[in-house]
Design a protein around this motif. Structure first.
Motif, PDB file in Angstrom:
ATOM      1  N   TYR A   1       4.675   6.488   7.208  1.00 54.64           N
ATOM      2  CA  TYR A   1       5.909   5.940   7.781  1.00 54.64           C
ATOM      3  C   TYR A   1       7.037   6.958   7.706  1.00 54.64           C
ATOM      4  N   SER A   2       7.064   7.709   6.635  1.00 52.50           N
ATOM      5  CA  SER A   2       8.075   8.759   6.490  1.00 52.50           C
ATOM      6  C   SER A   2       7.872   9.845   7.550  1.00 52.50           C
ATOM      7  N   ALA A   3       6.627  10.209   7.790  1.00 50.87           N
ATOM      8  CA  ALA A   3       6.340  11.234   8.807  1.00 50.87           C
ATOM      9  C   ALA A   3       6.724  10.736  10.198  1.00 50.87           C
ATOM     10  N   TYR A   4       6.434   9.479  10.493  1.00 48.08           N
ATOM     11  CA  TYR A   4       6.817   8.934  11.797  1.00 48.08           C
ATOM     12  C   TYR A   4       8.333   8.799  11.929  1.00 48.08           C
ATOM     13  N   LEU A   5       8.997   8.514  10.821  1.00 48.23           N
ATOM     14  CA  LEU A   5      10.455   8.482  10.840  1.00 48.23           C
ATOM     15  C   LEU A   5      10.994   9.859  11.210  1.00 48.23           C
TER      16      LEU A   5
ATOM     17  N   ILE B   1       8.918   1.397   5.289  1.00 46.29           N
ATOM     18  CA  ILE B   1       9.110   2.128   4.029  1.00 46.29           C
ATOM     19  C   ILE B   1       9.611   1.169   2.959  1.00 46.29           C
ATOM     20  N   ILE B   2      10.556   0.307   3.319  1.00 53.65           N
ATOM     21  CA  ILE B   2      11.093  -0.666   2.366  1.00 53.65           C
ATOM     22  C   ILE B   2       9.990  -1.605   1.874  1.00 53.65           C
TER      23      ILE B   2
ATOM     24  N   ASP C   1       0.852  -1.178   0.000  1.00 55.75           N
ATOM     25  CA  ASP C   1       0.000   0.000   0.000  1.00 55.75           C
ATOM     26  C   ASP C   1       0.895   1.237   0.000  1.00 55.75           C
ATOM     27  N   ASN C   2       1.055   1.865  -1.156  1.00 52.85           N
ATOM     28  CA  ASN C   2       1.964   3.003  -1.280  1.00 52.85           C
ATOM     29  C   ASN C   2       1.476   4.239  -0.535  1.00 52.85           C
TER      30      ASN C   2
ATOM     31  N   ASN D   1      14.058   2.553  12.989  1.00 52.81           N
ATOM     32  CA  ASN D   1      14.386   1.353  12.206  1.00 52.81           C
ATOM     33  C   ASN D   1      13.133   0.619  11.758  1.00 52.81           C
ATOM     34  N   ASN D   2      12.117   0.573  12.615  1.00 55.92           N
ATOM     35  CA  ASN D   2      10.838  -0.045  12.224  1.00 55.92           C
ATOM     36  C   ASN D   2      10.182   0.739  11.093  1.00 55.92           C
ATOM     37  N   ASN D   3      10.243   2.064  11.174  1.00 56.02           N
ATOM     38  CA  ASN D   3       9.667   2.888  10.111  1.00 56.02           C
ATOM     39  C   ASN D   3      10.401   2.674   8.792  1.00 56.02           C
TER      40      ASN D   3
END
Length: 175
Positions: free
Chosen positions: A34-38, A87-88, A27-28, A81-83
């Motif tokens: 995930y980027s925001a949480y990173l 992302i990957i 799901d793109n 690292n989880n984020n």
């Protein structure tokens, strides 16, 4: 009769293939979250390391507070690292190839932070100066966020979230 079985078998195989393909499609839309949480995790680690650096320059400080904050930085790094893993997982095709270099850079920065955190624990026990290690933590996390993660966001064209609007309810006037 044999042809009917063969047709049914081909139909079922096609159905399973199609469902397996769609079930594995990432799901793109989750990428931006995930980027925001990173960003949140990395910025929190940056802020904490900045405070701890200045605290380490004081003649006396609360060792328990320092250890608590160091464990929070480690938790931020673990969450980051989880984020990155998410992302990957949610990056597909050529997009993944174009950001691999930056993901590797972030991974190296965060691995160095974990090593620095371990060294700080040892230096605390030996009562040695650990402020250069905290400075390195700040440097590593700052590079991960403000160079590599910014580049990933640019390549993936991830939008930045707008500030939330404050909606004030109408105030009813009493008669």
């Amino acid at each position: 009769m044999k042809n009917v079985y063969m047709l049914i078998l081909i139909f079922l195989f096609g159905l399973f293939s199609i469902s397996a393909t769609f079930a594995d499609t990432p799901d793109n839309t989750l990428l931006k979250y995930y980027s925001a949480y990173l960003t949140v995790n990395l910025n929190h680690a940056i802020g904490s390391s900045k405070i701890l650096y200045h605290l380490s320059k004081e003649q006396t400080f609360d060792k328990d507070f320092l250890e608590t904050e160091l464990s929070r930085i480690q938790q931020d790094i673990d969450n980051a690292n989880n984020n990155i893993a998410n992302i990957i997982i949610n990056t597909v095709g050529d997009q993944k190839k174009s950001i691999d270099k930056y993901l590797d850079n972030i991974d190296e920065h965060l691995a160095q932070v974990s090593l620095d955190l371990d060294k700080i624990g040892k230096r605390l026990k030996e009562q040695k100066d650990f402020s250069p290690l905290i400075s390195d933590i700040y440097y590593q996390v700052n590079k991960a966020e403000n160079e590599d993660h910014v580049e990933i966001s640019r390549i993936l064209k991830l939008k930045v979230f707008d500030e939330p609007l404050l909606v004030k309810p109408e105030v009813e006037l009493e008669p």
